[in-house]
Design a protein around this motif. Sequence first.
Motif, PDB file in Angstrom:
ATOM      1  N   LEU A   1       2.748  15.524 -17.405  1.00  0.00           N
ATOM      2  CA  LEU A   1       2.944  17.127 -17.707  1.00  0.00           C
ATOM      3  C   LEU A   1       4.002  17.038 -18.026  1.00  0.00           C
ATOM      4  O   LEU A   1       5.698  16.763 -17.529  1.00  0.00           O
ATOM      5  CB  LEU A   1       2.688  18.544 -15.704  1.00  0.00           C
ATOM      6  CG  LEU A   1       1.155  18.576 -15.516  1.00  0.00           C
ATOM      7  CD1 LEU A   1       1.114  19.475 -14.039  1.00  0.00           C
ATOM      8  CD2 LEU A   1       0.975  19.622 -16.849  1.00  0.00           C
TER       9      LEU A   1
ATOM     10  N   GLY B   1       1.168  14.406 -12.895  1.00  0.00           N
ATOM     11  CA  GLY B   1       2.467  15.111 -12.584  1.00  0.00           C
ATOM     12  C   GLY B   1       3.287  13.981 -13.819  1.00  0.00           C
ATOM     13  O   GLY B   1       4.142  14.911 -13.778  1.00  0.00           O
TER      14      GLY B   1
ATOM     15  N   LEU C   1       0.170  26.219 -11.485  1.00  0.00           N
ATOM     16  CA  LEU C   1      -0.632  24.968 -10.749  1.00  0.00           C
ATOM     17  C   LEU C   1       0.700  23.894 -11.587  1.00  0.00           C
ATOM     18  O   LEU C   1       0.663  22.551 -10.789  1.00  0.00           O
ATOM     19  CB  LEU C   1      -2.029  25.087 -10.771  1.00  0.00           C
ATOM     20  CG  LEU C   1      -2.307  23.525  -9.970  1.00  0.00           C
ATOM     21  CD1 LEU C   1      -2.360  23.941  -8.653  1.00  0.00           C
ATOM     22  CD2 LEU C   1      -3.828  23.657 -10.579  1.00  0.00           C
ATOM     23  N   ALA C   2       0.757  23.975 -13.225  1.00  0.00           N
ATOM     24  CA  ALA C   2       1.413  22.836 -13.438  1.00  0.00           C
ATOM     25  C   ALA C   2       2.835  23.014 -13.260  1.00  0.00           C
ATOM     26  O   ALA C   2       3.337  21.620 -12.949  1.00  0.00           O
ATOM     27  CB  ALA C   2       1.264  23.252 -15.501  1.00  0.00           C
ATOM     28  N   LYS C   3       3.453  24.136 -13.845  1.00  0.00           N
ATOM     29  CA  LYS C   3       5.036  24.124 -12.995  1.00  0.00           C
ATOM     30  C   LYS C   3       4.861  23.524 -11.134  1.00  0.00           C
ATOM     31  O   LYS C   3       5.945  22.469 -10.775  1.00  0.00           O
ATOM     32  CB  LYS C   3       5.319  25.161 -12.604  1.00  0.00           C
ATOM     33  CG  LYS C   3       6.821  25.899 -12.908  1.00  0.00           C
ATOM     34  CD  LYS C   3       7.269  26.932 -12.465  1.00  0.00           C
ATOM     35  CE  LYS C   3       8.860  27.222 -13.646  1.00  0.00           C
ATOM     36  NZ  LYS C   3       9.686  28.544 -13.418  1.00  0.00           N
TER      37      LYS C   3
ATOM     38  N   VAL D   1       3.265  23.691 -19.018  1.00  0.00           N
ATOM     39  CA  VAL D   1       2.756  24.321 -18.119  1.00  0.00           C
ATOM     40  C   VAL D   1       2.538  25.686 -18.819  1.00  0.00           C
ATOM     41  O   VAL D   1       1.210  26.250 -18.073  1.00  0.00           O
ATOM     42  CB  VAL D   1       4.697  24.263 -17.205  1.00  0.00           C
ATOM     43  CG1 VAL D   1       4.727  25.785 -16.651  1.00  0.00           C
ATOM     44  CG2 VAL D   1       4.707  23.187 -16.379  1.00  0.00           C
ATOM     45  N   PRO D   2       2.483  25.970 -19.647  1.00  0.00           N
ATOM     46  CA  PRO D   2       3.010  27.383 -20.546  1.00  0.00           C
ATOM     47  C   PRO D   2       1.067  26.930 -21.054  1.00  0.00           C
ATOM     48  O   PRO D   2       0.468  27.997 -20.830  1.00  0.00           O
ATOM     49  CB  PRO D   2       3.638  27.533 -21.177  1.00  0.00           C
ATOM     50  CG  PRO D   2       4.446  26.877 -21.597  1.00  0.00           C
ATOM     51  CD  PRO D   2       4.488  25.721 -20.490  1.00  0.00           C
TER      52      PRO D   2
ATOM     53  N   MET E   1      -2.620  31.372 -12.388  1.00  0.00           N
ATOM     54  CA  MET E   1      -2.759  30.160 -11.619  1.00  0.00           C
ATOM     55  C   MET E   1      -2.533  28.883 -12.284  1.00  0.00           C
ATOM     56  O   MET E   1      -2.013  27.775 -12.220  1.00  0.00           O
ATOM     57  CB  MET E   1      -4.086  30.168 -10.959  1.00  0.00           C
ATOM     58  CG  MET E   1      -4.291  31.274 -10.743  1.00  0.00           C
ATOM     59  SD  MET E   1      -6.076  30.980  -9.074  1.00  0.00           S
ATOM     60  CE  MET E   1      -5.724  29.601  -8.714  1.00  0.00           C
ATOM     61  N   GLY E   2      -3.163  28.715 -13.525  1.00  0.00           N
ATOM     62  CA  GLY E   2      -2.887  27.877 -14.402  1.00  0.00           C
ATOM     63  C   GLY E   2      -1.229  27.297 -14.923  1.00  0.00           C
ATOM     64  O   GLY E   2      -0.591  25.887 -14.794  1.00  0.00           O
ATOM     65  N   CYS E   3      -0.655  28.291 -15.134  1.00  0.00           N
ATOM     66  CA  CYS E   3       1.083  27.634 -15.228  1.00  0.00           C
ATOM     67  C   CYS E   3       1.462  27.338 -13.646  1.00  0.00           C
ATOM     68  O   CYS E   3       1.916  27.160 -13.647  1.00  0.00           O
ATOM     69  CB  CYS E   3       1.313  28.957 -15.254  1.00  0.00           C
ATOM     70  SG  CYS E   3       1.193  29.994 -17.405  1.00  0.00           S
TER      71      CYS E   3
ATOM     72  N   PHE F   1      -4.511  32.692 -15.853  1.00  0.00           N
ATOM     73  CA  PHE F   1      -3.396  32.309 -17.063  1.00  0.00           C
ATOM     74  C   PHE F   1      -2.330  32.438 -15.515  1.00  0.00           C
ATOM     75  O   PHE F   1      -1.209  31.340 -15.399  1.00  0.00           O
ATOM     76  CB  PHE F   1      -2.739  33.466 -17.575  1.00  0.00           C
ATOM     77  CG  PHE F   1      -1.469  33.119 -18.359  1.00  0.00           C
ATOM     78  CD1 PHE F   1      -1.681  32.401 -19.226  1.00  0.00           C
ATOM     79  CD2 PHE F   1      -0.125  34.146 -17.956  1.00  0.00           C
ATOM     80  CE1 PHE F   1      -0.148  32.364 -19.968  1.00  0.00           C
ATOM     81  CE2 PHE F   1       1.373  33.802 -18.605  1.00  0.00           C
ATOM     82  CZ  PHE F   1       1.225  32.992 -19.285  1.00  0.00           C
TER      83      PHE F   1
ATOM     84  N   MET G   1      -1.084  24.510 -19.877  1.00  0.00           N
ATOM     85  CA  MET G   1      -2.066  25.032 -19.048  1.00  0.00           C
ATOM     86  C   MET G   1      -2.297  26.698 -18.591  1.00  0.00           C
ATOM     87  O   MET G   1      -3.927  26.892 -18.312  1.00  0.00           O
ATOM     88  CB  MET G   1      -1.497  24.370 -17.723  1.00  0.00           C
ATOM     89  CG  MET G   1      -2.749  23.697 -17.067  1.00  0.00           C
ATOM     90  SD  MET G   1      -2.270  22.702 -16.299  1.00  0.00           S
ATOM     91  CE  MET G   1      -3.852  22.876 -14.467  1.00  0.00           C
ATOM     92  N   GLY G   2      -1.386  26.814 -18.544  1.00  0.00           N
ATOM     93  CA  GLY G   2      -1.859  28.452 -18.409  1.00  0.00           C
ATOM     94  C   GLY G   2      -2.431  29.319 -19.585  1.00  0.00           C
ATOM     95  O   GLY G   2      -4.134  30.106 -19.447  1.00  0.00           O
ATOM     96  N   VAL G   3      -2.332  29.353 -20.904  1.00  0.00           N
ATOM     97  CA  VAL G   3      -2.608  29.998 -21.800  1.00  0.00           C
ATOM     98  C   VAL G   3      -4.112  28.981 -21.805  1.00  0.00           C
ATOM     99  O   VAL G   3      -5.770  29.539 -21.902  1.00  0.00           O
ATOM    100  CB  VAL G   3      -2.051  29.765 -23.092  1.00  0.00           C
ATOM    101  CG1 VAL G   3      -3.081  30.339 -24.330  1.00  0.00           C
ATOM    102  CG2 VAL G   3      -1.012  30.159 -22.862  1.00  0.00           C
TER     103      VAL G   3
ATOM    104  N   SER H   1      -6.264  27.818 -19.980  1.00  0.00           N
ATOM    105  CA  SER H   1      -7.002  28.350 -18.746  1.00  0.00           C
ATOM    106  C   SER H   1      -7.681  29.596 -18.781  1.00  0.00           C
ATOM    107  O   SER H   1      -8.924  30.042 -18.601  1.00  0.00           O
ATOM    108  CB  SER H   1      -6.384  28.167 -16.964  1.00  0.00           C
ATOM    109  OG  SER H   1      -5.746  26.649 -17.272  1.00  0.00           O
ATOM    110  N   ALA H   2      -6.521  30.118 -19.290  1.00  0.00           N
ATOM    111  CA  ALA H   2      -6.852  32.171 -19.454  1.00  0.00           C
ATOM    112  C   ALA H   2      -7.925  32.006 -20.991  1.00  0.00           C
ATOM    113  O   ALA H   2      -8.996  32.643 -20.483  1.00  0.00           O
ATOM    114  CB  ALA H   2      -5.606  32.544 -19.420  1.00  0.00           C
TER     115      ALA H   2
ATOM    116  N   LEU I   1       2.983  20.811  -9.467  1.00  0.00           N
ATOM    117  CA  LEU I   1       3.211  19.622 -10.103  1.00  0.00           C
ATOM    118  C   LEU I   1       3.601  18.941 -10.955  1.00  0.00           C
ATOM    119  O   LEU I   1       3.797  17.743 -10.543  1.00  0.00           O
ATOM    120  CB  LEU I   1       1.345  19.147 -11.076  1.00  0.00           C
ATOM    121  CG  LEU I   1      -0.017  20.044  -9.981  1.00  0.00           C
ATOM    122  CD1 LEU I   1      -1.082  20.261 -10.958  1.00  0.00           C
ATOM    123  CD2 LEU I   1      -0.252  19.393  -9.068  1.00  0.00           C
ATOM    124  N   LYS I   2       4.414  19.335 -12.201  1.00  0.00           N
ATOM    125  CA  LYS I   2       5.292  19.128 -12.356  1.00  0.00           C
ATOM    126  C   LYS I   2       6.580  18.370 -11.961  1.00  0.00           C
ATOM    127  O   LYS I   2       7.105  18.099 -11.740  1.00  0.00           O
ATOM    128  CB  LYS I   2       5.732  20.130 -13.633  1.00  0.00           C
ATOM    129  CG  LYS I   2       6.341  18.738 -14.595  1.00  0.00           C
ATOM    130  CD  LYS I   2       6.818  19.958 -15.999  1.00  0.00           C
ATOM    131  CE  LYS I   2       8.248  21.253 -15.641  1.00  0.00           C
ATOM    132  NZ  LYS I   2       9.357  20.166 -16.091  1.00  0.00           N
TER     133      LYS I   2
END
Lengths: 96, 209
Positions: free
Chosen positions: B35, B32, A87-89, B40-41, A83-85, A81, B43-45, B47-48, A91-92
């Motif tokens: 996104l 880039g 990385l997305a942040k 952003v969140p 790492m996903g957040c 979770f 991608m976290g959720v 992935s988890a 990259l954005k």
Amino acid sequence: MDRREISFGLLIAVLLALTLSPFASQWPDGLEKVAEDKGFIEKGEVESSFVSPIPDYAWPGIKNKKLATSIAGVFGTILLFGMGCGLAKLLKRNVY
Amino acid sequence: MHIPDGFLSANTWVPAWIISAGGLGFCLKKVGTVLKDKTVPLMGVVSAFVFAAQMLNFPVIGGTSGHLLGGVLAAVLLGPYAGAISIAVILTIQCIIFQDGGLTALGANIFNMSFIGTIGGFYAYKIIKSIVAGNTGILVSAAIAAWLSVVAASSGCAIELSLSGTSPLRVALPAMAGIHALIGIGESIITCMVVSFVLKVRPDLVYNE
């Protein structure tokens, strides 16, 4: 996604890891089964080039195997979770 | 279908590493622009969730188990590039932290699951979705693409095994595709369940570009 939705999504993932991962099927997966049946499974029995901190999804030092799996699963889920957040942040931001 | 060390010879895993590194570089560059704040969140959720779900092996047939690959699920929500990156990050963590999948084989595993399974799966989803309209179209396309993605990724794995001289293609391909045709049914069901839930609560989170 607001905070409530993010928490809900993460909670589902954490609960899956916490409660179900210790009861996952122990049977070999598709590739392992094919390797056993077709006689090349021993090729994979090589010494690992490095030592993983949590090998085979079992938190080290915990005797109860189910609990060790559960904790490793929750740890991994939260790690992914983050790492996903993260990385997305990252990259954005690169766009601007 | 995480390939361990030892199954692939250097003539296969080295090129696979190079192709995957290049492919991920391309994804990082492309992602880039797609996104958004809401991704952003998400991608976290995603992935988890995919990591957790990959731990949950379900029994298939004849003493074999399977688990979610999650490539199509990730791509339906995050798009092909962020989806592929998400799966690659999961595979990398599984390899380094949990010793699941070999380090030499990581390039091939990323190739199979991120590129064939996720990006390939996304385009299968997109093509089918252009034929069947609406939310039904999204679900039908996700289900079919999810099944295809698992069978295609496992076929990629079989080709790599044969290139490595580990198992001839005529043996490895039918065996891998055959068992993953069954595992793929589980992939379709789980993918459909999650996507239909998202369509119900936050349909805007389904990637649409």
